[in-house]
Write a protein that holds these residues in place. Structure first.
Motif, PDB file in Angstrom:
ATOM      1  N   UNK A  49       0.864  -1.107   0.127  1.00  0.00           N
ATOM      2  CA  UNK A  49      -0.053  -0.141  -0.226  1.00  0.00           C
ATOM      3  C   UNK A  49       0.971   1.195  -0.047  1.00  0.00           C
ATOM      4  N   UNK A  50       0.429   2.319  -0.439  1.00  0.00           N
ATOM      5  CA  UNK A  50       1.215   3.419  -0.660  1.00  0.00           C
ATOM      6  C   UNK A  50       1.465   4.161   0.793  1.00  0.00           C
ATOM      7  N   UNK A  51       2.595   4.897   0.845  1.00  0.00           N
ATOM      8  CA  UNK A  51       2.788   5.603   2.224  1.00  0.00           C
ATOM      9  C   UNK A  51       1.459   6.477   2.462  1.00  0.00           C
ATOM     10  N   UNK A  52       1.019   6.258   3.961  1.00  0.00           N
ATOM     11  CA  UNK A  52      -0.263   6.767   4.405  1.00  0.00           C
ATOM     12  C   UNK A  52      -1.467   6.050   4.209  1.00  0.00           C
ATOM     13  N   UNK A  53      -1.105   4.685   3.673  1.00  0.00           N
ATOM     14  CA  UNK A  53      -2.417   4.017   3.469  1.00  0.00           C
ATOM     15  C   UNK A  53      -2.948   3.241   4.555  1.00  0.00           C
ATOM     16  N   UNK A  54      -2.261   3.323   5.710  1.00  0.00           N
ATOM     17  CA  UNK A  54      -2.595   2.691   6.971  1.00  0.00           C
ATOM     18  C   UNK A  54      -1.949   1.146   7.005  1.00  0.00           C
ATOM     19  N   UNK A  55      -1.058   0.850   6.638  1.00  0.00           N
ATOM     20  CA  UNK A  55      -0.333  -0.447   6.809  1.00  0.00           C
ATOM     21  C   UNK A  55       0.044  -0.657   8.144  1.00  0.00           C
ATOM     22  N   UNK A  56       0.478   0.535   8.937  1.00  0.00           N
ATOM     23  CA  UNK A  56       0.871   0.166  10.091  1.00  0.00           C
ATOM     24  C   UNK A  56      -0.128   0.013  11.059  1.00  0.00           C
ATOM     25  N   UNK A  57      -1.379   0.538  10.800  1.00  0.00           N
ATOM     26  CA  UNK A  57      -2.857   0.370  11.574  1.00  0.00           C
ATOM     27  C   UNK A  57      -3.085  -1.179  11.516  1.00  0.00           C
ATOM     28  N   UNK A  58      -2.718  -1.715  10.173  1.00  0.00           N
ATOM     29  CA  UNK A  58      -3.197  -2.888  10.076  1.00  0.00           C
ATOM     30  C   UNK A  58      -2.243  -4.034  10.688  1.00  0.00           C
ATOM     31  N   UNK A 180       5.288  -3.447   2.339  1.00  0.00           N
ATOM     32  CA  UNK A 180       5.706  -2.412   1.257  1.00  0.00           C
ATOM     33  C   UNK A 180       5.097  -1.535   0.322  1.00  0.00           C
ATOM     34  N   UNK A 181       5.740  -0.274   0.349  1.00  0.00           N
ATOM     35  CA  UNK A 181       5.173   0.910  -0.562  1.00  0.00           C
ATOM     36  C   UNK A 181       5.310   0.857  -1.915  1.00  0.00           C
ATOM     37  N   UNK A 182       6.071  -0.310  -2.188  1.00  0.00           N
ATOM     38  CA  UNK A 182       6.605  -0.222  -3.582  1.00  0.00           C
ATOM     39  C   UNK A 182       5.807  -1.640  -4.159  1.00  0.00           C
ATOM     40  N   UNK A 183       4.750  -1.390  -5.068  1.00  0.00           N
ATOM     41  CA  UNK A 183       4.064  -2.457  -5.577  1.00  0.00           C
ATOM     42  C   UNK A 183       4.736  -3.609  -6.230  1.00  0.00           C
ATOM     43  N   UNK A 184       4.339  -4.826  -5.718  1.00  0.00           N
ATOM     44  CA  UNK A 184       5.061  -5.895  -6.408  1.00  0.00           C
ATOM     45  C   UNK A 184       4.136  -6.728  -7.152  1.00  0.00           C
ATOM     46  N   UNK A 185       4.314  -6.998  -8.504  1.00  0.00           N
ATOM     47  CA  UNK A 185       3.383  -7.829  -8.880  1.00  0.00           C
ATOM     48  C   UNK A 185       3.593  -9.325  -8.439  1.00  0.00           C
ATOM     49  N   UNK A 186       2.156  -9.867  -8.320  1.00  0.00           N
ATOM     50  CA  UNK A 186       2.079 -11.080  -7.771  1.00  0.00           C
ATOM     51  C   UNK A 186       2.866 -12.148  -8.224  1.00  0.00           C
ATOM     52  N   UNK A 187       3.370 -12.214  -9.606  1.00  0.00           N
ATOM     53  CA  UNK A 187       4.065 -13.268 -10.220  1.00  0.00           C
ATOM     54  C   UNK A 187       5.451 -13.002  -9.506  1.00  0.00           C
TER      55      UNK A 187
END
Length: 200
Positions: A49-58, A180-187
């Motif tokens: 998720x982007x920076x600020x999208x709430x990953x830390x809360x999750x 990660x804030x860097x999108x990584x394709x599933x593959x």
């Protein structure tokens, strides 16, 4: 080692403290993680998720879920600055009571020896249910009473050996949540990290 709490006790307190509702995306990911934690198999999940999208809360909700059964969590950050930011942000989000209840500790390489010793003792005794730190968490001196969850921030900044060394601190194989804030394709995620569930 701390006593078991009623399921949902810590999470209930935390959810009341939060000044906002979870977004649908956050709530969905929280449900996926809760299902993983309850499955009886070690979780291996990539949270992007982007920076600020709430990953830390999750991630914090996962930490609290684990803490309810007396399990410890470690959040691994790539730099001392980031570890310190996580520590201050997380203790602020948790508030003084939950911070104390979880015995939150920071561990970095440049800490004063006295603070470091206290953090190590609390981690080994199980008094600290949430340790936040740099790769200092991987050092031989670090022992956990019951490491149940490892949260790795910015996965690509750590080598496989570092990740495995931290996982090896658990009595049993701990759950692993990678952010990660860097999108990584599933593959690519599957190729690089093996069979990993991906949440966005």
């Amino acid at each position: 080692v701390s006593s078991r709490r009623a399921p949902g006790q810590l999470l209930g307190v935390f959810d009341k403290l939060m000044p906002f509702e979870l977004t649908r995306g956050q709530a969905e990911v929280c449900s996926e993680i809760e299902a993983d934690l309850a499955s009886g198999k070690p979780m291996h999940r990539l949270l992007q998720g982007e920076v600020g999208s709430g990953k830390t809360i999750v991630a914090l909700r996962a930490v609290l879920a684990v803490a309810e059964s007396g399990g410890q969590s470690a959040i691994l950050a790539p730099t001392e600055v980031l570890a310190a930011q996580h520590f201050s942000g997380i203790t602020e989000t948790l508030g003084p009571d939950l911070t104390k209840e979880l015995g939150v500790r920071l561990l970095t390489g440049s800490m004063p020896a006295k603070d470091r010793k206290q953090a190590l003792l609390d981690m080994a005794s199980g008094k600290c249910l949430l340790a936040i730190g740099t790769h200092a968490l991987i050092s031989d001196a670090v022992q956990f009473a019951d490491l149940s969850l490892v949260v790795i921030d910015e996965q690509h900044r750590f080598g496989v050996n570092q990740r495995e060394a931290l996982k090896g601190k658990g009595v049993t194989v701990p759950h692993v949540l990678t952010m990660t804030a860097t999108p990584i394709p599933r593959t690519l995620a599957v190729t690089v990290f093996g069979d990993m569930a991906v949440s966005s």
